[in-house]
Scaffold this active site. Structure first.
Site, PDB file in Angstrom:
ATOM      1  N   ARG A  51       0.796  -1.224   0.000  1.00  0.00           N
ATOM      2  CA  ARG A  51       0.000   0.000   0.000  1.00  0.00           C
ATOM      3  C   ARG A  51       0.829   1.275   0.000  1.00  0.00           C
ATOM      4  NH1 ARG A  51      -2.810  -3.852   1.936  1.00  0.00           N
ATOM      5  NH2 ARG A  51      -0.873  -4.297   2.976  1.00  0.00           N
ATOM      6  N   THR A  52       1.775   1.348   0.951  1.00  0.00           N
ATOM      7  CA  THR A  52       2.449   2.631   1.142  1.00  0.00           C
ATOM      8  C   THR A  52       3.256   3.012  -0.094  1.00  0.00           C
ATOM      9  OG1 THR A  52       2.546   2.131   3.490  1.00  0.00           O
ATOM     10  CG2 THR A  52       3.899   3.961   2.724  1.00  0.00           C
ATOM     11  N   LYS A  81      26.073  -4.019  -0.497  1.00  0.00           N
ATOM     12  CA  LYS A  81      27.543  -3.901  -0.572  1.00  0.00           C
ATOM     13  C   LYS A  81      28.089  -3.172   0.650  1.00  0.00           C
ATOM     14  CE  LYS A  81      27.312  -3.491  -5.601  1.00  0.00           C
ATOM     15  NZ  LYS A  81      27.590  -2.574  -6.720  1.00  0.00           N
ATOM     16  N   ARG A 102      11.351   4.092   3.707  1.00  0.00           N
ATOM     17  CA  ARG A 102      10.936   3.114   4.727  1.00  0.00           C
ATOM     18  C   ARG A 102      12.172   2.295   5.091  1.00  0.00           C
ATOM     19  NH1 ARG A 102       5.831  -0.919   4.660  1.00  0.00           N
ATOM     20  NH2 ARG A 102       4.879   1.082   5.213  1.00  0.00           N
ATOM     21  N   HIS A 130       5.048   6.008  11.650  1.00  0.00           N
ATOM     22  CA  HIS A 130       4.549   5.844  10.282  1.00  0.00           C
ATOM     23  C   HIS A 130       3.548   6.991  10.071  1.00  0.00           C
ATOM     24  CE1 HIS A 130       3.319   4.210   6.589  1.00  0.00           C
ATOM     25  NE2 HIS A 130       3.089   2.963   6.912  1.00  0.00           N
TER      26      HIS A 130
HETATM   27  C1  NCD Z   1       1.890  -1.060   8.314  1.00  0.00           C
HETATM   28  C2  NCD Z   1       3.369  -0.847   8.497  1.00  0.00           C
HETATM   29  O1  NCD Z   1       4.155  -1.026   7.581  1.00  0.00           O
HETATM   30  O2  NCD Z   1       3.739  -0.451   9.601  1.00  0.00           O
HETATM   31  N1  NCD Z   1       1.534  -1.285   6.991  1.00  0.00           N
HETATM   32  C3  NCD Z   1       1.190  -0.214   6.218  1.00  0.00           C
HETATM   33  O3  NCD Z   1       2.006   0.613   5.891  1.00  0.00           O
HETATM   34  N2  NCD Z   1      -0.105  -0.084   5.909  1.00  0.00           N
HETATM   35  C4  NCD Z   1       1.307  -2.058   9.245  1.00  0.00           C
HETATM   36  C5  NCD Z   1       1.914  -3.408   9.329  1.00  0.00           C
HETATM   37  O4  NCD Z   1       2.854  -3.756   8.631  1.00  0.00           O
HETATM   38  O5  NCD Z   1       1.397  -4.170  10.156  1.00  0.00           O
END
Ligand code: NCD
Length: 297
Positions: A51-52, A81, A102, A130
């Protein structure tokens, strides 16, 4: 706004503006189709995501920008590396006008922002934050209830390692008189030293040990997955929600989940009007578009 590292950087004023803009984009996306024309945005993901990353990629493209995307930066970038994150940022900032990152380290985004010459957006840092997920979470709640002040929100699941729960607390604290009922899966409790009414004075926290202790008139249930990849063998029993359990609450309750889900929400609820997790994920596109336009204003 230059970077977005933590949800606590988003004042109520900015939130209102972003939500209004997300609504406008949803209704009249064409007006925004050239907002990022000529911009290149890098999505640098060192952890898995559906999703993100895809919603950010889509948001950039729908705003007329271009995307440089690394979906497995741990395996496919020079990180294999031995390149440090900061060196990677020093390189990618030459190729992109903003970097969406991320990374498994809690301080990754703040460290990146410290040295980066281009805006950094945190798309998930370790178990800590997040912020863009909490943005779409609060947007979803706001759209449904028309307010955040005074709402009662239950948090279920992995409250210790779930970064979405942590950022959600930071955003809820921007509003007034929010009540949060925590029902942790086993020992996966919200870290008390960081999330309490002294640090977050606009939230009253209640700890529950069973579902029956969660008030019936709750407005939102925010369910989360056990973060198996971060859990060092801590005892936990997932809390599963099915129709029978949801029926114990008011008809007006909404059920949210940042997704991905495992078995903590029964699929029998997917078509239930109270289950809003797919709508919530869809909202992610509009708030991320709104955020990107704001960063480049
Ligand atoms: C979440 C995350 O990555 O923290 N996912 C997301 O971005 N919707 C939740 C998760 O991984 O449980």
């Amino acid at each position: 706004m230059r970077h977005l590292i933590s949800a606590n950087e988003l004042s109520q004023e900015i939130l209102t503006e972003l939500f209004k803009r997300a609504d406008e984009i949803r209704e009249n996306g064409k007006q925004y189709a050239d907002r990022l024309k000529g911009k290149i945005i890098a999505t640098l993901f060192f952890e898995p995501s559906t999703r993100t990353r895809l919603s950010f990629d889509s948001a950039v493209m729908r705003l007329g920008g271009d995307v440089l995307s690394t979906e497995n930066a741990n395996g496919n970038s020079s990180a294999t590396k031995g390149e440090s994150l900061l060196d990677t940022i020093r390189i990618v900032e030459n190729y992109a006008d903003a970097i969406i990152i991320r990374h498994p380290d809690n301080h990754s985004s703040s460290e990146a922002a410290r040295i980066s010459t281009v805006p950094i957006i945190n798309a998930g840092s370790g178990n800590k934050e997040h912020p863009t997920q909490s943005l779409l979470d609060v947007y979803t709640i706001y759209k449904r209830f028309g307010k955040i002040d005074g709402l009662k929100i239950a948090l279920f699941g992995d409250l210790k390692f779930g970064r979405t729960a942590h950022s959600l607390m930071e955003l809820l604290n921007q509003y007034q008189n929010v009540e949060v009922y925590c029902l942790a899966a086993g020992d996966l409790k919200l870290p008390e030293e960081e999330y309490n009414s002294h640090v977050l004075p606009n939230i009253t926290f209640h700890e529950c040990t069973t579902i029956s202790e969660v008030p019936k008139e709750i407005n939102v249930i925010y369910q989360t997955r056990i973060q198996k990849e971060r859990n060092d063998g801590i005892a936990c029993e997932p809390i599963r929600i099915d129709k029978k359990i949801l029926d114990q609450f008011s008809n007006e309750v909404i059920l949210l989940h940042p997704l991905p889900r495992n078995d903590e929400i029964s699929p029998e609820l997917d078509d239930d009007k109270r289950a809003m997790y797919f709508e919530q994920a869809k909202n992610g596109l509009y708030v991320r578009m709104a955020l990107l336009t704001k960063i480049f204003e």
